[in-house]
Design a protein around this motif. Structure first.
Motif, PDB file in Angstrom:
ATOM      1  N   ILE A 120      24.429  67.083 -44.658  1.00  0.00           N
ATOM      2  CA  ILE A 120      23.711  65.882 -44.216  1.00  0.00           C
ATOM      3  C   ILE A 120      23.478  64.979 -45.430  1.00  0.00           C
ATOM      4  CG2 ILE A 120      21.460  65.099 -43.292  1.00  0.00           C
ATOM      5  CD1 ILE A 120      21.506  67.597 -41.527  1.00  0.00           C
ATOM      6  N   ASN A 121      23.575  63.679 -45.224  1.00  0.00           N
ATOM      7  CA  ASN A 121      23.463  62.753 -46.358  1.00  0.00           C
ATOM      8  C   ASN A 121      22.027  62.426 -46.775  1.00  0.00           C
ATOM      9  OD1 ASN A 121      26.169  62.503 -46.835  1.00  0.00           O
ATOM     10  ND2 ASN A 121      26.424  60.849 -45.325  1.00  0.00           N
ATOM     11  N   ASP A 122      21.041  62.702 -45.943  1.00  0.00           N
ATOM     12  CA  ASP A 122      19.648  62.352 -46.262  1.00  0.00           C
ATOM     13  C   ASP A 122      19.237  62.986 -47.600  1.00  0.00           C
ATOM     14  OD1 ASP A 122      16.979  61.855 -46.348  1.00  0.00           O
ATOM     15  OD2 ASP A 122      16.498  62.696 -44.373  1.00  0.00           O
ATOM     16  N   ARG A 123      18.876  62.148 -48.593  1.00  0.00           N
ATOM     17  CA  ARG A 123      18.479  62.671 -49.911  1.00  0.00           C
ATOM     18  C   ARG A 123      16.964  62.887 -49.983  1.00  0.00           C
ATOM     19  NH1 ARG A 123      22.526  65.150 -51.781  1.00  0.00           N
ATOM     20  NH2 ARG A 123      21.443  65.311 -53.764  1.00  0.00           N
ATOM     21  N   HIS A 124      16.240  62.635 -48.933  1.00  0.00           N
ATOM     22  CA  HIS A 124      14.784  62.876 -48.874  1.00  0.00           C
ATOM     23  C   HIS A 124      14.038  62.213 -50.032  1.00  0.00           C
ATOM     24  CE1 HIS A 124      14.873  65.754 -45.516  1.00  0.00           C
ATOM     25  NE2 HIS A 124      16.060  66.040 -45.981  1.00  0.00           N
ATOM     26  N   PHE A 125      14.341  60.919 -50.271  1.00  0.00           N
ATOM     27  CA  PHE A 125      13.688  60.235 -51.397  1.00  0.00           C
ATOM     28  C   PHE A 125      12.172  60.260 -51.265  1.00  0.00           C
ATOM     29  CE2 PHE A 125      17.820  57.723 -51.850  1.00  0.00           C
ATOM     30  CZ  PHE A 125      18.268  58.519 -52.893  1.00  0.00           C
ATOM     31  N   GLU A 126      11.650  59.956 -50.057  1.00  0.00           N
ATOM     32  CA  GLU A 126      10.191  59.955 -49.863  1.00  0.00           C
ATOM     33  C   GLU A 126       9.626  61.360 -50.040  1.00  0.00           C
ATOM     34  OE1 GLU A 126       7.922  57.667 -49.731  1.00  0.00           O
ATOM     35  OE2 GLU A 126       9.544  56.242 -50.053  1.00  0.00           O
ATOM     36  N   GLY A 127      10.294  62.338 -49.461  1.00  0.00           N
ATOM     37  CA  GLY A 127       9.828  63.731 -49.533  1.00  0.00           C
ATOM     38  C   GLY A 127       9.791  64.249 -50.964  1.00  0.00           C
ATOM     39  N   ASN A 128      10.798  63.866 -51.753  1.00  0.00           N
ATOM     40  CA  ASN A 128      10.812  64.323 -53.146  1.00  0.00           C
ATOM     41  C   ASN A 128       9.701  63.656 -53.954  1.00  0.00           C
ATOM     42  OD1 ASN A 128      12.939  66.317 -53.318  1.00  0.00           O
ATOM     43  ND2 ASN A 128      14.298  64.656 -52.688  1.00  0.00           N
TER      44      ASN A 128
END
Ligand SMILES: NC(=O)c1ccc[n+]([C@@H]2O[C@H](COP(=O)([O-])OP(=O)(O)OC[C@H]3O[C@@H](n4cnc5c(N)ncnc54)[C@H](OP(=O)(O)O)[C@@H]3O)[C@@H](O)[C@H]2O)c1
Length: 278
Positions: A120-128
């Motif tokens: 999956i491409n989601d890099r989870h910027f907010e989560g990180n």
């Protein structure tokens, strides 16, 4: 000898360049392995919540004769947690499992939960950033001494650096002969972020490779020593895993230098498969 070499991170904290990796050493065995490693001279250990052996690592440390302040302990958040409250709790839970008052280095294990990696491409910027905010708070509270990341690509590192006040001290990534992510390493170096090389022995796969053996014979060292010296000469901290005392000693005893010409050839040596991040 590299075993004596200490590196200073961008926050002024000092760290040994050769550390013992503990992935795949189970929780019952790891306590004895840590004691043996301390006896042969290791002072730094790498673990993770996702290795399932933190309480054993903790027992190994507090049962040893070495002062807690002389040990450098790294652990990593569960890769599945990407929110502030979950991270805060995960840090307190880790301290409980170790039965220690502080962790020397805490890393975000992966920018993505394992199930999404390479899918999956989601890099989870907010989560990180949520992870990072809780880690910064733990740093301020004295629960951890340093904070960093692992398996982060340039865009993941940039997300933290551009949106936070504290920079990661390290990016722990796979680096070994056959897998040298030169651009990412340069990018981190320019930001003052130290590279930690995981799977420095390619998870054991390359130790029987005839090309590695030929170079090792040339320097009168073992294939493992050749591979570790390669990473050290690239400027990395290395995390070789072993639960065998003879191999642990061998991996700590690196006192030769690979020539610049041979380094240039070894950097180009290619291997096709990659170790899964864990
Ligand atoms: N952040 C991440 O996502 C991530 C991912 C992978 C690894 N890591 C960290 O990096 C550490 C090291 O990586 P790794 O466990 O993948 O593998 P590694 O250190 O590259 O290789 C370990 C293998 O090499 C063997 N070995 C070690 N020293 C040897 C020697 N002197 N002679 C012959 N064989 C030797 C070990 O055998 P024995 O076990 O029989 O001694 C084991 O089979 C991990 O333990 C973990 O702490 C982090």
């Amino acid at each position: 000898m590299y075993s004596d070499k200490i590196l200073m991170l961008n926050n002024g904290v000092e760290v040994p360049r050769i550390q013992l990796g503990t992935w795949l050493i189970n929780n019952d065995d790891v306590r004895k392995v840590i004691r043996q490693a301390i006896n042969v001279g290791y002072r730094a250990f790498d673990t993770a919540k996702d290795y399932g052996n933190e309480s054993g690592v903790g027992k190994g440390i507090w049962n040893s004769d070495v002062e807690r302040s002389d040990i450098f302990l790294t652990t990593k958040l569960p890769a599945s947690i990407k929110d502030y409250e979950g991270t805060k709790k995960a840090i307190d839970d880790a301290l409980d499992r170790f039965s220690l008052e502080y962790i020397d280095m805490l890393l975000i294990h992966s920018p993505q939960p394992w199930i999404e990696v390479n899918r999956i491409n989601d890099r989870h910027f907010e989560g990180n950033l949520e992870n990072w905010r809780a880690m910064e708070d733990a740093l301020k509270a004295g629960k951890v001494r340093s904070i960093g990341v692992s398996n982060f690509l340039q865009e993941d590192v940039a997300n933290i650096v551009n949106n936070s006040s504290i920079k990661p001290v390290v990016n722990q990534i796979e680096v070994h002969i056959g897998n040298v992510p030169t651009d990412l390493m340069k990018y981190c170096k320019n930001l003052g972020i130290q590279i930690e090389a995981y799977s420095p022995l390619a998870h054991g796969r390359l130790l029987k490779d005839p090309r590695i053996r030929t170079y090792a014979e040339k320097y009168h060292v073992s294939p493992a020593q050749l591979m570790l010296s390669f990473d050290l000469q690239l400027g990395c901290i290395v995390l070789p895993k072993s639960d065998n005392v003879k191999e642990m000693q061998e991996n700590l005893n690196i006192d030769f230098e690979i020539s610049a010409d041979d380094m240039a050839d070894l950097v180009k040596l290619k291997e096709n498969t990659q170790t899964m991040a864990v």
